[in-house]
Write an enzyme that holds these catalytic residues in place. Structure first.
Site, PDB file in Angstrom:
ATOM      1  N   SER A 204       0.807  -1.219   0.000  1.00  0.00           N
ATOM      2  CA  SER A 204       0.000   0.000   0.000  1.00  0.00           C
ATOM      3  C   SER A 204       0.841   1.270   0.000  1.00  0.00           C
ATOM      4  CB  SER A 204      -0.963   0.001   1.190  1.00  0.00           C
ATOM      5  OG  SER A 204      -0.268  -0.243   2.395  1.00  0.00           O
ATOM      6  N   HIS A 256       1.852   4.805   4.182  1.00  0.00           N
ATOM      7  CA  HIS A 256       0.984   5.420   3.174  1.00  0.00           C
ATOM      8  C   HIS A 256       1.393   6.866   2.918  1.00  0.00           C
ATOM      9  CE1 HIS A 256      -2.512   2.455   4.293  1.00  0.00           C
ATOM     10  NE2 HIS A 256      -1.433   1.856   3.822  1.00  0.00           N
TER      11      HIS A 256
END
Length: 277
Positions: A204, A256
């Site tokens: 991610s 992230h």
């Protein structure tokens, strides 16, 4: 197979198919629902010529040469409207390049090993460097991105990687998507380790780097044909913020954020370079 475009008029699409067939280039038509029909080029080596001809066709589909081709090909066709059905594998391959697909396969193989009882051994071999001496085990700076811990986790990440990484690789080449993966995996991993330690994994952080990269290219270098729809950017940013404030799920929020920043910076640098060319 390469997906060229979608049209709403199958008869018009067939005229283009017939014209390309007269040039020994095979194109299939497949209904996609909602009155849309996709055109698929069966041999990728003809992509440049097919895309150039398609541009001319869309500018003037009533041109005589297309109508003539349809009359010429009518006698050799057994079915005027043949809707080919590309396999799922062909559709996946058409969207992405070799690097995108190889990394997807690696993630799936590693996830399968984790589910078959080798989870601890796999994690021990691939996690971000956390102990003295592991910082020189260079694979660990990126291999943590190949680790996933649930079906939802890997499905979400691979879908975005296939969609975004595939677009970048097809347009800018394999070297660029490798660069984005290596840099963003290392930086997002370092950020997450600095905040919470090495107990994390997943693609991610890299996905957010791709979001940031496409965001900047779409804004600064739209001539490249790469961009992110604003609703998707909004969704990813909202999800990023929710990750920091929600108390229920263990999410690598710093990874992230670091990935997004890395992608934005690389995107700005590349956009500046492409603007000068």
């Amino acid at each position: 197979m390469v997906r060229l475009t979608t049209l709403t008029n199958p008869r018009m699409a067939q005229a283009f198919i017939d014209y390309m067939a007269s040039r020994d280039i095979d194109i299939k038509m497949m209904p996609e629902g909602g009155g849309q029909f996709a055109l698929w080029l069966t041999e990728a080596e003809h992509q440049v010529e097919a895309e150039a001809e398609l541009k001319q066709f869309l500018a003037n589909p009533a041109q005589q040469k297309y109508q003539a081709a349809s009359w010429d090909m009518a006698e050799t066709r057994t079915n005027r409207f043949h809707y080919g059905s590309p396999s799922m594998l062909a559709m996946i391959k058409a969207k992405a390049g070799p690097v995108t697909l190889t990394l997807m396969m690696l993630c799936m193989v590693i996830f399968s090993l984790q589910q078959l009882g080798a989870g601890q051994a796999v994690f021990a071999a691939l996690h971000f460097p956390a102990f003295v001496g592991q910082e020189w085990q260079l694979w660990r700076w990126i291999s943590h991105a190949l680790l996933h811990f649930s079906v939802l986790h890997i499905a979400f990440n691979l879908l975005w990687w296939w969609q975004l990484g595939g677009d970048i690789e097809r347009r800018l080449g394999s070297t660029k998507v490798i660069q984005l993966f290596v840099v963003s995996a290392a930086l997002s991993g370092a950020g997450q380790y600095w905040v919470e330690g090495a107990n994390f994994g997943g693609l991610s952080g890299v996905v957010y780097a791709l979001v940031g990269y496409l965001w900047m290219l779409g804004y600064k270098a739209p001539q490249l044909g790469l961009s992110m729809p604003k609703p998707v950017i909004g969704f990813m940013l909202v999800w990023l913020v929710l990750g920091f404030v929600q108390p229920f799920m263990a999410i690598a929020n710093t990874a992230h954020l670091a990935g997004l920043v890395a992608g934005v910076v690389i995107g700005l640098l590349d956009a500046s370079r492409y603007q000068k060319q």
